[in-house]
Design a protein around this motif. Structure first.
Motif, PDB file in Angstrom:
ATOM      1  N   THR A  80       0.734  -1.591  -0.178  1.00 47.93           N
ATOM      2  CA  THR A  80       0.111   0.374   0.246  1.00 47.93           C
ATOM      3  C   THR A  80       0.988   1.558   0.291  1.00 47.93           C
ATOM      4  N   VAL A  81      -0.293   2.640  -0.702  1.00 51.61           N
ATOM      5  CA  VAL A  81       1.146   3.566  -0.333  1.00 51.61           C
ATOM      6  C   VAL A  81       1.221   4.109   0.824  1.00 51.61           C
ATOM      7  N   ASP A  82       0.591   3.791   1.691  1.00 53.80           N
ATOM      8  CA  ASP A  82       0.942   4.572   3.134  1.00 53.80           C
ATOM      9  C   ASP A  82       1.329   3.832   3.906  1.00 53.80           C
ATOM     10  N   ARG A  83       2.070   2.244   3.615  1.00 57.65           N
ATOM     11  CA  ARG A  83       3.704   1.414   4.293  1.00 57.65           C
ATOM     12  C   ARG A  83       4.415   1.548   3.125  1.00 57.65           C
ATOM     13  N   CYS A  84       4.723   1.337   1.647  1.00 57.80           N
ATOM     14  CA  CYS A  84       5.888   1.636   0.477  1.00 57.80           C
ATOM     15  C   CYS A  84       6.230   2.616  -0.154  1.00 57.80           C
ATOM     16  N   LEU A  85       7.694   2.921   0.306  1.00 61.30           N
ATOM     17  CA  LEU A  85       8.238   4.495  -0.305  1.00 61.30           C
ATOM     18  C   LEU A  85       7.911   4.271  -1.564  1.00 61.30           C
ATOM     19  N   VAL A  86       8.610   2.719  -2.012  1.00 65.63           N
ATOM     20  CA  VAL A  86       9.045   2.580  -3.670  1.00 65.63           C
ATOM     21  C   VAL A  86       7.275   2.831  -4.247  1.00 65.63           C
ATOM     22  N   ARG A  87       6.428   2.769  -3.805  1.00 66.68           N
ATOM     23  CA  ARG A  87       4.381   2.418  -3.925  1.00 66.68           C
ATOM     24  C   ARG A  87       4.946   4.122  -4.325  1.00 66.68           C
ATOM     25  N   ARG A  88       4.282   4.224  -3.367  1.00 65.32           N
ATOM     26  CA  ARG A  88       4.333   5.312  -3.111  1.00 65.32           C
ATOM     27  C   ARG A  88       4.913   5.990  -4.258  1.00 65.32           C
ATOM     28  N   ARG A  89       6.108   6.430  -4.206  1.00 63.45           N
ATOM     29  CA  ARG A  89       6.660   6.955  -5.316  1.00 63.45           C
ATOM     30  C   ARG A  89       6.370   7.096  -6.821  1.00 63.45           C
ATOM     31  N   ALA A  90       6.400   5.590  -6.728  1.00 62.96           N
ATOM     32  CA  ALA A  90       5.866   5.486  -8.258  1.00 62.96           C
ATOM     33  C   ALA A  90       4.339   5.611  -8.791  1.00 62.96           C
ATOM     34  N   ARG A  91       3.108   5.323  -8.017  1.00 63.30           N
ATOM     35  CA  ARG A  91       2.300   6.078  -8.041  1.00 63.30           C
ATOM     36  C   ARG A  91       2.125   7.610  -8.411  1.00 63.30           C
ATOM     37  N   THR A  92       2.856   8.587  -7.448  1.00 65.71           N
ATOM     38  CA  THR A  92       3.069  10.055  -7.967  1.00 65.71           C
ATOM     39  C   THR A  92       3.739  10.542  -8.540  1.00 65.71           C
ATOM     40  N   THR A  93       4.527   9.491  -9.724  1.00 69.50           N
ATOM     41  CA  THR A  93       5.593   9.913 -10.482  1.00 69.50           C
ATOM     42  C   THR A  93       3.978   9.568 -12.103  1.00 69.50           C
ATOM     43  N   LEU A  94       3.603   8.704 -11.499  1.00 68.44           N
ATOM     44  CA  LEU A  94       2.960   8.256 -12.919  1.00 68.44           C
ATOM     45  C   LEU A  94       1.527   9.253 -12.991  1.00 68.44           C
ATOM     46  N   VAL A  95       1.146   9.384 -11.619  1.00 73.36           N
ATOM     47  CA  VAL A  95      -0.233  10.335 -11.396  1.00 73.36           C
ATOM     48  C   VAL A  95       0.446  11.764 -11.943  1.00 73.36           C
ATOM     49  N   GLU A  96       1.853  12.089 -11.406  1.00 77.01           N
ATOM     50  CA  GLU A  96       2.382  13.895 -12.305  1.00 77.01           C
ATOM     51  C   GLU A  96       2.211  13.200 -13.938  1.00 77.01           C
ATOM     52  N   ALA A  97       2.807  12.333 -14.026  1.00 77.89           N
ATOM     53  CA  ALA A  97       3.278  11.814 -16.016  1.00 77.89           C
ATOM     54  C   ALA A  97       1.926  11.645 -16.694  1.00 77.89           C
ATOM     55  N   GLY A  98       0.625  11.509 -15.810  1.00 73.72           N
ATOM     56  CA  GLY A  98      -0.898  11.202 -16.786  1.00 73.72           C
ATOM     57  C   GLY A  98      -1.113   9.887 -16.900  1.00 73.72           C
ATOM     58  N   LYS A  99      -0.504   9.552 -16.965  1.00 75.30           N
ATOM     59  CA  LYS A  99      -0.175   7.954 -17.253  1.00 75.30           C
ATOM     60  C   LYS A  99      -1.171   7.181 -15.863  1.00 75.30           C
ATOM     61  N   CYS A 100      -1.127   8.010 -14.685  1.00 77.29           N
ATOM     62  CA  CYS A 100      -2.626   7.091 -13.537  1.00 77.29           C
ATOM     63  C   CYS A 100      -3.218   7.703 -13.406  1.00 77.29           C
ATOM     64  N   VAL A 101      -4.753   7.223 -13.681  1.00 78.23           N
ATOM     65  CA  VAL A 101      -5.485   8.117 -12.982  1.00 78.23           C
ATOM     66  C   VAL A 101      -6.287   8.001 -11.557  1.00 78.23           C
ATOM     67  N   LEU A 102      -6.119   8.790 -10.838  1.00 76.72           N
ATOM     68  CA  LEU A 102      -6.321   8.200  -9.349  1.00 76.72           C
ATOM     69  C   LEU A 102      -8.363   8.084  -8.980  1.00 76.72           C
ATOM     70  N   ASP A 103      -8.966   6.949  -7.987  1.00 80.13           N
ATOM     71  CA  ASP A 103      -9.874   6.840  -8.164  1.00 80.13           C
ATOM     72  C   ASP A 103     -10.799   7.683  -6.777  1.00 80.13           C
TER      73      ASP A 103
END
Length: 68
Positions: free
Chosen positions: A39-62
């Motif tokens: 989960t992004v709450d506990r995993c710094l790698v997943r949090r950073r990856a999600r942020t990167t993809l959201v900022e690039a417009g490759k991922c849209v958060l629910d």
């Protein structure tokens, strides 16, 4: 023995407690796959990856992901 640079980058994606720093879109995608069960709450790698993809417009958060 020290790992060559590309392998050091991959190694930094394996540790949930270590922020990997700036990621390319491709690295972020790989990180998300490596940390599917995290989960992004506990995993710094997943949090950073999600942020990167959201900022690039490759991922849209629910909407649920945006609530505190």
């Amino acid at each position: 023995m020290q790992l060559p640079y590309p392998n050091m980058r991959v190694a930094s994606l394996l540790n949930c407690a270590c922020d990997p720093g700036v990621l390319t879109d491709e690295q972020a995608h790989t990180a998300m796959q490596l940390h599917l069960d995290c989960t992004v709450d506990r995993c710094l790698v997943r949090r950073r990856a999600r942020t990167t993809l959201v900022e690039a417009g490759k991922c849209v958060l629910d909407g649920r992901a945006l609530q505190p």
